[in-house]
Design a protein around this motif. Structure first.
Motif, PDB file in Angstrom:
ATOM      1  N   GLY A  59      62.877  62.187  34.878  1.00  0.00           N
ATOM      2  CA  GLY A  59      62.502  63.427  34.201  1.00  0.00           C
ATOM      3  C   GLY A  59      61.410  63.251  33.171  1.00  0.00           C
ATOM      4  O   GLY A  59      61.137  62.144  32.704  1.00  0.00           O
ATOM      5  N   THR A  60      60.769  64.382  32.812  1.00  0.00           N
ATOM      6  CA  THR A  60      59.759  64.381  31.754  1.00  0.00           C
ATOM      7  C   THR A  60      60.466  64.433  30.409  1.00  0.00           C
ATOM      8  O   THR A  60      61.418  65.178  30.250  1.00  0.00           O
ATOM      9  N   GLU A  61      59.979  63.652  29.450  1.00  0.00           N
ATOM     10  CA  GLU A  61      60.681  63.613  28.168  1.00  0.00           C
ATOM     11  C   GLU A  61      60.086  64.573  27.148  1.00  0.00           C
ATOM     12  O   GLU A  61      58.881  64.684  27.004  1.00  0.00           O
ATOM     13  N   ILE A  62      60.968  65.308  26.443  1.00  0.00           N
ATOM     14  CA  ILE A  62      60.535  66.111  25.293  1.00  0.00           C
ATOM     15  C   ILE A  62      61.507  65.845  24.157  1.00  0.00           C
ATOM     16  O   ILE A  62      62.619  65.373  24.380  1.00  0.00           O
ATOM     17  N   VAL A  63      61.079  66.137  22.912  1.00  0.00           N
ATOM     18  CA  VAL A  63      61.944  65.926  21.745  1.00  0.00           C
ATOM     19  C   VAL A  63      62.134  67.257  21.037  1.00  0.00           C
ATOM     20  O   VAL A  63      61.192  68.037  20.889  1.00  0.00           O
ATOM     21  N   LEU A  64      63.387  67.549  20.654  1.00  0.00           N
ATOM     22  CA  LEU A  64      63.702  68.801  19.969  1.00  0.00           C
ATOM     23  C   LEU A  64      64.521  68.532  18.724  1.00  0.00           C
ATOM     24  O   LEU A  64      65.314  67.595  18.680  1.00  0.00           O
ATOM     25  N   LYS A  65      64.349  69.382  17.725  1.00  0.00           N
ATOM     26  CA  LYS A  65      65.149  69.287  16.513  1.00  0.00           C
ATOM     27  C   LYS A  65      66.508  69.927  16.798  1.00  0.00           C
ATOM     28  O   LYS A  65      66.599  70.915  17.523  1.00  0.00           O
ATOM     29  N   THR A  66      67.581  69.385  16.211  1.00  0.00           N
ATOM     30  CA  THR A  66      68.900  69.934  16.499  1.00  0.00           C
ATOM     31  C   THR A  66      69.777  69.974  15.260  1.00  0.00           C
ATOM     32  O   THR A  66      69.538  69.272  14.284  1.00  0.00           O
ATOM     33  N   ALA A  67      70.833  70.834  15.336  1.00  0.00           N
ATOM     34  CA  ALA A  67      71.811  70.928  14.243  1.00  0.00           C
ATOM     35  C   ALA A  67      73.204  70.758  14.843  1.00  0.00           C
ATOM     36  O   ALA A  67      73.660  71.620  15.570  1.00  0.00           O
ATOM     37  N   PRO A  68      73.890  69.637  14.609  1.00  0.00           N
ATOM     38  CA  PRO A  68      75.196  69.391  15.233  1.00  0.00           C
ATOM     39  C   PRO A  68      76.395  69.976  14.459  1.00  0.00           C
ATOM     40  O   PRO A  68      76.377  70.047  13.251  1.00  0.00           O
TER      41      PRO A  68
ATOM     42  N   THR B 229      55.846  71.429  29.731  1.00  0.00           N
ATOM     43  CA  THR B 229      57.036  71.135  30.523  1.00  0.00           C
ATOM     44  C   THR B 229      57.796  72.434  30.751  1.00  0.00           C
ATOM     45  O   THR B 229      57.825  73.294  29.867  1.00  0.00           O
ATOM     46  N   LEU B 230      58.428  72.568  31.949  1.00  0.00           N
ATOM     47  CA  LEU B 230      59.215  73.766  32.245  1.00  0.00           C
ATOM     48  C   LEU B 230      60.698  73.447  32.131  1.00  0.00           C
ATOM     49  O   LEU B 230      61.174  72.455  32.668  1.00  0.00           O
TER      50      LEU B 230
ATOM     51  N   LEU C  83      65.177  64.845  25.378  1.00  0.00           N
ATOM     52  CA  LEU C  83      65.696  65.349  26.648  1.00  0.00           C
ATOM     53  C   LEU C  83      64.833  64.820  27.778  1.00  0.00           C
ATOM     54  O   LEU C  83      63.637  64.604  27.608  1.00  0.00           O
ATOM     55  N   ARG C  84      65.458  64.633  28.950  1.00  0.00           N
ATOM     56  CA  ARG C  84      64.690  64.386  30.168  1.00  0.00           C
ATOM     57  C   ARG C  84      64.845  65.627  31.029  1.00  0.00           C
ATOM     58  O   ARG C  84      65.959  66.116  31.210  1.00  0.00           O
ATOM     59  N   ILE C  85      63.748  66.133  31.567  1.00  0.00           N
ATOM     60  CA  ILE C  85      63.793  67.384  32.323  1.00  0.00           C
ATOM     61  C   ILE C  85      63.283  67.158  33.738  1.00  0.00           C
ATOM     62  O   ILE C  85      62.192  66.617  33.941  1.00  0.00           O
TER      63      ILE C  85
ATOM     64  N   ASP D  65      62.123  68.307  37.758  1.00  0.00           N
ATOM     65  CA  ASP D  65      61.152  69.279  38.280  1.00  0.00           C
ATOM     66  C   ASP D  65      61.773  70.660  38.424  1.00  0.00           C
ATOM     67  O   ASP D  65      61.094  71.671  38.389  1.00  0.00           O
ATOM     68  N   LYS D  66      63.120  70.685  38.631  1.00  0.00           N
ATOM     69  CA  LYS D  66      63.795  71.967  38.780  1.00  0.00           C
ATOM     70  C   LYS D  66      64.138  72.596  37.438  1.00  0.00           C
ATOM     71  O   LYS D  66      64.799  73.620  37.383  1.00  0.00           O
ATOM     72  N   GLY D  67      63.720  71.939  36.339  1.00  0.00           N
ATOM     73  CA  GLY D  67      63.953  72.494  35.014  1.00  0.00           C
ATOM     74  C   GLY D  67      65.316  72.175  34.429  1.00  0.00           C
ATOM     75  O   GLY D  67      65.695  72.746  33.415  1.00  0.00           O
ATOM     76  N   GLU D  68      66.086  71.265  35.080  1.00  0.00           N
ATOM     77  CA  GLU D  68      67.390  70.878  34.533  1.00  0.00           C
ATOM     78  C   GLU D  68      67.188  69.849  33.431  1.00  0.00           C
ATOM     79  O   GLU D  68      66.430  68.903  33.606  1.00  0.00           O
ATOM     80  N   ALA D  69      67.915  70.038  32.312  1.00  0.00           N
ATOM     81  CA  ALA D  69      67.748  69.124  31.181  1.00  0.00           C
ATOM     82  C   ALA D  69      68.910  68.151  31.110  1.00  0.00           C
ATOM     83  O   ALA D  69      70.022  68.461  31.505  1.00  0.00           O
ATOM     84  N   GLN D  70      68.624  66.946  30.625  1.00  0.00           N
ATOM     85  CA  GLN D  70      69.637  65.909  30.467  1.00  0.00           C
ATOM     86  C   GLN D  70      69.361  65.196  29.150  1.00  0.00           C
ATOM     87  O   GLN D  70      68.229  64.783  28.894  1.00  0.00           O
ATOM     88  N   ILE D  71      70.410  65.078  28.306  1.00  0.00           N
ATOM     89  CA  ILE D  71      70.219  64.405  27.020  1.00  0.00           C
ATOM     90  C   ILE D  71      69.983  62.913  27.261  1.00  0.00           C
ATOM     91  O   ILE D  71      70.736  62.268  27.983  1.00  0.00           O
TER      92      ILE D  71
END
Lengths: 202, 371
Positions: free
Chosen positions: A43-52, A122-123, A176-178, A180-186
């Protein structure tokens, strides 16, 4: 009718029953694992800010609930393209662009998959959600509350508090790794940019 | 249950001089020999299987880092294979109860396995998919081994799936509008539960399939139309009751006359009418009375047609009749004359019903003597 009833009741040999049941009961989880590992690997990697936040799941153990500043709530004005004809739940496509600070930001939201995207974009695909029109116009009203199936992070029993302690300090980010179908995986949870949990493939 | 009933009847026969007391004891002993020990061991085996399975689930939930993740996956797969092989050899040796216990254990391990994958890859918001996957596993086991316990598990899991995917049959759903894929999916799962119930000859799984079918109908009606699903329930009930009780019976018919189909029909018809009444906005006294008369008429009708043959229907019709009477008293408490008049009328109906029942029961007895 009677013949069909008899046919449906025909018993199969126990060895064949064993083979069929094993195929489903072992094959299904194995396929799930391979599917997810493929997203992590390719998957393509992106980084997002989060609040747990920290609750608990009965069957899967402790987890930290994650909210994403950028994508959990998206402004309706970013919506592009046509709304669906019927009022039904739809999966939305988010176009994400990684900025100077390395964090991804939403550029656009649409029902149809965007055809041409610029490099660095990224989609990501959301879980089904309901769109409410603003008046009679073809735009979306207010904030869109979206989910992506990445709102939980399971941790060994009792360790959830560690991440939770940082929740109000805006220091936690998620890679996240995303697919081609747009599914995300931590892939990683990071505090101050350093990986706290790194996900192995299997 | 059965033993207590048998004991009472045998005592009665002995007291009436129809049976020697020694013979009565012998009959009871024979019953005990063929039923008790057998079922106790099977119940214990099933309980042990459930405990072992629960232990595997707890092991997954603990997310214990001392065992590496791939090893945990391998352990689950091993448990599944051991459970299925155990069941296979038990079937080959005709030990069906051991096979059933093994399959229950296997299915719990399978559930733990899907939970483990969800935990490994941090999946969320997939409750419906989780229930569906588990139900599919149970269906695969039930269909291949013709296992009644797996069929019952599949029915329960499928019901769980239906309730999660439909947001409580559409009642708690925030959106309206048809979800065709969801409906077709629910109907396919229902049909699969039905086939596995038929294959494994499990009456309980058959009931679960029927309940699922009714729930799916309510869901489709609630979400896809603006109509009140109570009308649908009443209509299905009337149809089922008519088919089960009024159509002349043929030896080749797939269901017994005044049997299960009629019982479902009676429960749905009277329950549906009750729900329509509870939801309705009729406030005028004559309107309320007219509807109450309809419900009372329906319960009396059900009783007259099938009450003599099926004691479940009889009890439910009595129950519906009393509920309706209490409802009427509550509704008309303001106007005493109205309720007094209605109770008087109700009494007349009851008397007529008692008379009709007496005639009917006498006729059944005569018929019984002739054959």
């Amino acid at each position: 009718m009677k013949a069909l009833g008899q046919l449906l009741r025909r018993e199969i040999h126990p060895f064949l029953a064993f083979a069929l049941a094993t195929l489903v009961l072992v094959g299904f989880p194995a396929w799930m694992i391979l599917d997810r590992a493929a997203i992590l690997r390719d998957g393509t990697e992106i980084v997002l800010k989060t609040a747990p936040v920290d609750p608990r799941d009965l069957m899967r153990g402790d987890y930290v609930r994650l909210r994403y500043e950028e994508i959990s709530n998206v402004d309706g004005s970013l919506f592009e393209g046509d709304l669906p004809g019927h009022d039904r739940p739809v999966k939305l496509w988010l176009t994400l662009h990684t900025g100077e600070d390395g964090l991804a930001a939403v550029k656009a939201v649409s029902v149809e998959k965007p055809v041409n995207r610029a490099p660095g974009e990224t989609l990501l695909r959301s879980k089904p959600t309901r769109l409410s029109r603003s008046g009679s116009s073809e735009t979306v009203a207010g904030q869109l509350s979206l989910r992506f199936g990445i709102e939980r992070y399971y941790v060994p029993e009792g360790e959830g508090l560690e991440i939770e302690a940082t929740r109000n300090q805006e220091r936690t980010t998620v890679a996240l790794r995303i697919s081609d179908k747009g599914e995300a995986q931590i892939a990683r949870i990071m505090i101050d940019g350093k990986a706290l949990y790194e996900e192995p493939l299997y | 249950m059965l033993r207590r009933y048998l004991r009472r009847e045998i005592d009665q026969w002995v007291a009436n001089g129809l049976l020697d007391s020694a013979q009565g004891e012998a009959l009871l002993e024979d019953h005990d020999r063929r039923h008790t020990g057998y079922s106790l061991s099977s119940v214990l085996a099933s309980l042990a299987a459930v405990l072992f399975g629960a232990a595997v689930i707890a092991l997954v939930a603990a997310n214990w880092e001392a065992i590496a993740r791939p090893l945990r996956v391998a352990m689950i797969f091993l448990f599944i294979i051991v459970g299925l092989s155990g069941a296979t050899f038990a079937v080959l040796r005709n030990a069906h109860w051991i096979a059933e216990a093994m399959l229950v254990f296997t299915l719990l391990c399978f559930g733990a396995g899907i939970a483990l994958v969800g935990q490994m890859y941090h999946l969320s918001g997939d409750e419906a998919a989780f229930m569906l996957s588990w139900a599919i596993g149970a269906l695969a086991v039930s269909l291949s081994f013709s296992s009644p316990m797996a069929a019952i598990s599949a029915g329960l899991l499928a019901l769980g799936y239906l309730f999660t995917v439909s947001d409580g049959l559409g009642i708690f759903s925030s959106w309206h509008g048809p979800d065709l894929v969801g409906y077709v999916g629910a109907l396919v799962v229902t049909a699969a539960v039905g086939v596995s119930a038929w294959r494994s000859r499990s009456a309980l799984a058959g009931h679960l399939c029927a309940i699922m079918l009714i729930c799916t109908m309510v869901w489709i009606f609630e979400e896809g139309t603006d109509l009140n699903p109570s009308y649908l329930l009443a209509a299905i009930g009337a149809l089922a009751f008519a088919t089960g009780s009024l159509v002349p019976s043929r030896p080749s018919a797939p269901f017994a006359r005044h049997g299960t189909l009629s019982a479902y029909g009676a429960v749905l018809l009277l329950g549906g009418l009750g729900m329509v009444q509870a939801d309705s906005d009729i406030t005028s006294l004559p309107g309320v009375m007219a509807f109450a008369a309809l419900v009372l008429g329906a319960s009396v009708g059900v009783l007259v047609v099938a009450g003599g043959e099926n004691h479940l229907i009889r009890r439910f019709a009595y129950f519906a009749f009393s509920c309706e009477t209490i409802y009427i008293v509550g509704e008309t408490l303001g106007s005493l004359l109205g309720s007094a008049g209605f109770l008087f009328f109700g009494g007349l109906v009851l008397a007529a019903m008692a008379y009709a029942m007496m005639r009917l029961e006498r006729r059944f007895k005569k018929k019984g003597m002739q054959t």
